[in-house]
Design an enzyme around this catalytic site. Structure first.
Site, PDB file in Angstrom:
ATOM      1  N   GLU B 289      20.337 -32.443   9.163  1.00  0.00           N
ATOM      2  CA  GLU B 289      19.564 -32.180   7.957  1.00  0.00           C
ATOM      3  C   GLU B 289      19.677 -30.708   7.629  1.00  0.00           C
ATOM      4  OE1 GLU B 289      15.735 -33.329   9.822  1.00  0.00           O
ATOM      5  OE2 GLU B 289      15.077 -31.315   9.255  1.00  0.00           O
ATOM      6  N   ARG B 293      14.598 -23.289   3.784  1.00  0.00           N
ATOM      7  CA  ARG B 293      13.556 -22.263   3.869  1.00  0.00           C
ATOM      8  C   ARG B 293      13.922 -21.298   4.981  1.00  0.00           C
ATOM      9  NH1 ARG B 293      11.524 -24.428   8.773  1.00  0.00           N
ATOM     10  NH2 ARG B 293      11.641 -26.682   8.705  1.00  0.00           N
ATOM     11  N   VAL B 296      11.195 -20.624  11.494  1.00  0.00           N
ATOM     12  CA  VAL B 296      10.363 -19.892  12.465  1.00  0.00           C
ATOM     13  C   VAL B 296      11.258 -19.009  13.346  1.00  0.00           C
ATOM     14  CG1 VAL B 296       8.779 -20.124  14.418  1.00  0.00           C
ATOM     15  CG2 VAL B 296       8.666 -21.754  12.538  1.00  0.00           C
TER      16      VAL B 296
END
Lengths: 513, 497, 173
Positions: B289, B293, B296
């Site tokens: 996938e 964004r 982390v």
């Protein structure tokens, strides 16, 4: 050295005979049941060598040829951590600890002595019940014990430690005393046993299910304190005693620990969640406010929506009554009202000042509560607070709504000092409920009811549900910084040291029982 | 257009992280003060604080209308969503565009396309990026799930179409488990993403999880910043990441990197992004996938490449052409990120909330700390459990591990339980030290989930016993004062005359 | 004096069992080996525990009746302390009592998402009974034993505290 002069010879012989009674089989019989003997229990509880037994050589009524002395109960006096107490310990190894007339007379004797001299009395209970062979006389024996229990109530602390069975009439003496201890797995209390239950109701039940320590500590609330074994139970009795005065004339004992404040006291202001509807554990608040490691919770598994217990504040004993937001949001229901009311009256009887930590959204609604007389039971707590003349301080941490606000030692119910944290919400009801009632029409006709409700709730909080309205009207004495709570209440209790308040002369009030 | 102000629609360490770069670029930052954490640390790092704490009915970080309203009201140029919350919600960039606000992230279309697992998979197939055997479209009934699973062959993985970060994923090993797992996965997906559509894929046993960081500008330039190895996971939650991965050869690295870049080029992707791959035991890679964004774990990439990913995001967002060429990007050293979560490792990583009473983290050249907490702050259950990211570097992998051990030995956090004892154990586990591990590491390689010193149990027992003896002693020798007569009794003169 | 011995043996039951012998109110042996552990307070909360091989800093988390929790190196150890006599007695009593109803408490504070089974349902060990959401994570609360759901004490969307009773499982007879 044994004195061999004639008068002493018999004295020694008799004593030796008594000692012989406690042979190996005496111990092994109880140990096989997973229990200690009456003798061992006394040794464990009392200061070493301090116990003096009285009436040791009596024999059961109508059994002059009985070899064994004592009629199944050891009575006497001694010290616990240097403090005088009276004690009786039933001995299951003799006729199942059953209560005969002589047995009863011995208990009554120490009860009378304890009352006359003003010392606590402790009963170690392990008895099969009334002695059937002695018939009505043994029932009368119970009555005598109950009479003494009631006479002593509120004068000397009475503690019952159930270490084996307590069945039938035997349960009512503990019921009349101030504190009931039980031991897990080995102690039972019930008015009628499993056999009778089966016969009358055709219900199958076990000793444990019907009246074990667990059941009485959580469901019925009969047991105030339960422990995992006898040694720890007896330790618990010692610990409780350290908070109690010897009688209603004395103040509770004071310790002399320097700097007893918790080192994490600044944590106090961080304990409340930011969301006023989120729960937290009031016990953490209590532990931070009170002297380090001093909080001793009572009845912690029963009516957990209210927390009661003993603690020390700057070495002085206080009784704490606190709503527990983590259980049922701290709502007051029948059981919580009864539990707290009983504790408030105990504290008042024995000169123990009361600290109330309040975070209560109200009384529990619903049919079952109403039908079971929450009105009467809630009134007990009201009565207890109103009647109590010991120093009484309330700190409102968060919610203080409606009837429950009044009950929890509010200013007009005789609170000596009533403080509130800035997070307090003192109002007739919570914002959501109030807005729905006050603005029903506006909300129905609004274009965006959710948005309007949100605004109205914000307004209500700003204008009503805060501590400032009550503070400005004098219903709260002062809004305080949470981290200063401990110092402020210690000082307030110091101011109250000389408080004397009198209720009118009367035989007794008519409490809503 | 040059961005002069940013609304950071996030909290905690990432809000602070974004503010740090923004500040260095001379950009003014706005952050929220919410009723959840009125004393949050991130507020102290904002130039302007928007106080929404009186509105206890919304979670401001997930409320698009509120974000737009605040940005317009304060004339803020751009919104940075951080990670989580709205970061992969296509409606936020769309609303931003409508209101002339710059969204620091990819386009709404790209999020739609790459954030949706089904569409992303089709994109990958179209662009010759290898994928696992899987369902053709979305699955929305149990019957379909049963049929498809049979076709693919067990074990299979159920994945929420809208899911991410390991949420809404379930492994089904045999047919009899399917019904329950399907129910659990759809329930979870429904409640988390409001979308219970599922994908089914072949489940690869014990794969490695390797992801590539990409940067792409609006002019069509795409580069990758190499990979991150994220195989140390628990229930698909990453706990430790390292960069680079010891599993990749130069050749493989180049090959997968090229796949990642090609996929981005084909979709016209811009901003920072991460393309995730599974690596099976024969080192075959499969597209999993794409995360549209900032991740982390982005700092480990920053540490080995020297680029500031947030800075690049901002520059791309304001339309600048990227001046980085693929051949200029080099791996320099090794970096490991330890996610110090407020979790109780001893009770199955259960979240641990509360006040942070102590937080001692050493100051070291090899250590970068990205944290949203400090002593006196409260970890609450409303947000994720990340307390601090310890980003530790070394010249090479073994030096990085050595540095990790030394940092762990001098780090103490009290008040909440943390994953620190877990990392101590990881650093002593041979398969990790050798770099030869996969996603089953926690279940199979780790002896126990927390580190225990040699005679720690004995020490614990001794301390417990001593505490108990002290209490018994205290009960047995309570030193109480002389008795005093109560004020009540004095007033009644009951005794004494 | 039958009970007040100068040496006393205790069993500490936790994740692992430890035996401790106390002589004259001091720890004498741990796990049957002469103990050289020394404990001294460092400050109000912390203790230095000097062991044979290594020293540790520990603190007492809680002490209630005979249950003690301590923390060392970020790990928590909870022990139930019993005298030798008491632990023998307990073993005897628990043998008599047979299998007990298992109470399952919330491992962490959060919100109940859904109860997956109803009262009376049969569940296997490890089978999820309800889902608790906390910190944005859905946690399956599973059955500790093979048995029947005796009672469920919470409902969907209810906020629960750590250790709040969620449900009880009755062992299958």
């Amino acid at each position: 050295m044994k004195d061999n002069r004639i008068p002493f010879k018999r004295f020694h012989e008799r004593n030796e005979k008594l000692e012989d009674q406690y042979d190996e089989t005496y111990f092994s019989k109880q140990h096989a049941k997973g229990k200690l003997t009456a003798r061992e229990r006394i040794e464990y509880l009392m200061d070493e060598g301090s116990f003096r037994e009285i009436d040791a050589f009596v024999k059961p009524a109508g059994m002059p040829n009985e070899e064994k002395f004592g009629d199944g109960v050891i009575v006497g006096y001694g010290t616990i951590n240097g403090r005088q107490v009276f004690l009786y310990a039933q001995d299951f190894s003799f006729m199942g600890g059953s209560l005969g007339t002589v047995h009863a007379r011995k208990i009554i004797k120490v009860q009378e002595m304890a009352l006359k001299m003003g010392h606590p009395i402790i009963g170690l209970i392990d008895s099969g019940g009334a002695r059937i062979q002695e018939g009505v006389a043994s029932l009368a024996g119970y009555a005598g014990i109950f009479m003494q229990n009631v006479k002593s109530s509120g004068v000397i602390p009475q503690i019952s430690v159930i270490l084996g069975p307590a069945a039938g009439g035997a349960v009512y003496s503990p019921a009349l005393t101030d504190f009931k201890f039980m031991t897990r797995d080995t102690s039972y209390m019930f008015v009628t046993g499993p056999d009778v239950v089966k016969e009358v109701l055709n219900e199958d039940t076990t000793f444990e299910e019907l009246g074990g320590a667990e059941v009485h500590a959580s469901q019925s609330g009969v047991a105030d304190l339960i422990y995992s074994d006898e040694e720890h139970t007896l330790m618990g009795v010692k610990k409780l005693l350290s908070y109690l005065p010897s009688n209603n004339v004395e103040n509770p004992p004071v310790t002399s620990v320097e700097n007893a404040a918790s080192s994490k006291i600044e944590k106090l202001s961080m304990l409340l969640p930011d969301d006023p509807n989120k729960p937290y554990d009031i016990v953490e608040v209590i532990k931070l406010i009170s002297d380090k490691d001093s909080f001793y919770e009572i009845a912690e598994n029963h009516a957990q929506n209210i927390v009661i217990g003993m603690a020390r504040l700057n070495n002085q004993v206080v009784g704490i009554v606190a709503n527990q937001p983590k259980v049922m949001a701290g709502t007051l229901d029948i059981n919580a009202s009864k539990k707290a009311a009983r504790f408030v009256r105990f504290c008042d009887s024995f000169n123990i000042p009361i600290l109330v930590l309040e975070d209560v959204p109200g009384f529990m609604p619903g049919k079952s509560q109403e039908h079971n007389a929450i009105i009467m039971h809630g009134a007990k707590l009201l009565y207890a607070f109103a009647e109590a003349t010991v120093p009484k301080i309330t700190v409102i941490l968060r919610k203080a709504y409606g009837g429950a606000y009044i009950v929890m030692n509010s200013k007009n119910m005789g609170g000596d000092f009533n403080f509130a944290w800035p997070t307090a919400e003192v109002a007739v009801m919570g914002p959501e409920g109030a807005v729905k009632i006050l603005n029903r029409k506006e909300l129905l006709s609004a274009k965006d009811p959710e948005e309007l409700k949100r605004k109205l709730i914000a307004d209500y909080k700003e204008n009503v549900a805060n501590p400032y309205v009550a503070d400005e009207k004098g219903y709260i004495d002062e809004v305080i910084d949470p981290s200063e709570t401990r110092d402020i209440i210690i000082n307030a209790f110091a101011l109250l040291e000389n408080k004397v308040e009198q209720n009118p002369q009367r035989k007794h009030g008519n409490m809503p029982l | 257009m040059k961005i002069k102000s940013i609304l950071i629609a996030n909290r905690g360490e990432i809000a602070i992280r974004i503010a740090r770069t923004a500040k260095s670029m001379g950009i003014k930052t706005y952050m929220f003060l919410s009723h959840h954490e009125p004393n949050a640390l991130h507020i102290e790092h904002a130039d302007e604080v928007i106080d929404v704490s009186d509105n206890t009915f919304i979670n401001v970080y997930t409320n698009i209308d509120k974000l737009i309203e605040v940005a317009l009201e304060n004339k803020i140029d751009a919104i940075h969503p951080g990670y989580g919350f709205l970061s992969e919600n296509p409606y936020l960039p769309r609303e931003c565009e409508r209101n002339n606000i710059i969204f620091i992230g990819p386009s709404s279309k790209a999020i739609n396309q790459m954030g949706n697992k089904g569409l992303a998979r089709n994109m990958a197939i179209k662009n010759k990026v290898p994928v696992l055997l899987g369902s053709k479209g979305v699955i929305s009934t149990l019957e379909e799930a049963e049929r498809t699973s049979e076709e693919i062959g067990y074990p299979v993985m159920l994945k929420a179409v809208a899911g991410g970060g390991g949420k809404g994923m379930r492994v089904v090993r045999k047919k009899s488990e399917l019904a329950l797992m399907y129910k659990l996965a759809t329930n979870e997906a429904k409640s988390l993403f409001d979308n219970d559509a599922m994908l089914i894929e072949k489940f690869v046993e014990n794969p490695r999880h390797v992801e590539f960081q990409v940067l792409a500008d609006k002019k069509g330039n795409v580069v990758h910043l190499f990979e991150r190895e994220c195989s140390i996971q628990r229930k698909h939650q990453k706990l430790l990441e390292e960069a680079p991965s010891s599993a990749l050869t130069e050749e493989l690295r180049a090959k997968i990197g090229a796949d990642a870049v090609r996929l981005c080029e084909a979709t016209g992707y811009y901003s920072a992004g991460t393309v995730e791959f599974l690596l099976d035991k024969d080192l075959n890679h499969y597209f999993m996938e794409m995360n549209t964004r900032v991740q982390v774990e982005h700092p480990i990439t920053e540490e080995i490449t020297g680029f500031d990913i947030i800075e690049q995001q901002i520059k791309i967002a304001q339309g600048e052409a990227m001046d980085i060429k693929q051949e200029d990007i080099k791996i320099n050293g090794w970096a490991i990120e330890l996610r110090v979560n407020a979790e109780d490792v001893q009770s199955g990583f259960a979240p641990s909330t509360g006040l942070i009473e102590q937080m001692d983290i050493p100051n070291k050249k090899c250590l970068r700390v990205d944290s949203g907490y400090q002593v006196g702050k409260v970890v609450i259950s409303s947000f994720d459990s990340l307390v601090a990211k310890l980003i530790i570097t070394g010249k090479n992998r073994s030096e990085a591990i050595k540095n990790c051990r030394s940092v762990l030995n001098s780090t103490t956090i009290k008040g909440v339980k943390t994953t620190l004892p877990f990392f101590k154990q990881v650093m002593r586990t041979p398969s990790f030290v050798k770099g030869n591990y996969n996603t089953s590491f926690i279940e199979t390689d780790l002896e126990q989930s927390f580190y225990q010193e040699d005679d720690e149990l004995v020490a614990a027992a001794a301390l417990a016993m001593q505490a108990y003896l002290n209490e018994q002693e205290k009960i047995n020798s309570d030193t109480l004062s002389d008795k005093s007569v109560s004020a009540w009794a004095m007033s009644k003169k009951i005794k004494g005359n | 004096m039958r009970l007040i011995h100068h040496t006393k043996n205790y069993t500490l039951t936790g994740e692992q069992k430890v035996t401790v012998q106390v002589k004259d109110k001091k720890i004498n042996k741990i796990n049957n080996k002469k103990s050289h552990v020394e404990i001294e307070p460092l400050n109000e909360e912390e203790f230095l525990i000097k062991g044979e091989k290594k020293s540790h800093v520990g603190e007492i988390v809680s002490l209630k009746q005979n249950e003690v929790s301590v923390m060392i190196n970020g790990n928590t150890y909870t022990f139930t302390i019993d005298t030798e006599i008491a632990s023998k007695r307990k073993a005897k009593l628990s043998k008599k009592a047979g299998p007990k109803v298992e109470k399952v408490n919330a491992p962490l504070p959060g919100e109940i998402v859904v109860a997956l089974v109803g009262e009376g349902a049969e569940v296997h060990k490890g089978e999820p009974v309800m889902i608790l959401e906390a910190m944005k994570m859905q946690n399956e609360i599973t059955s500790p034993i093979n048995g029947k759901v005796k009672s469920i004490h919470v409902k969907a969307e209810e906020t629960v505290m750590k250790d709040q009773l969620l449900f009880e499982i009755e062992p299958l007879k």
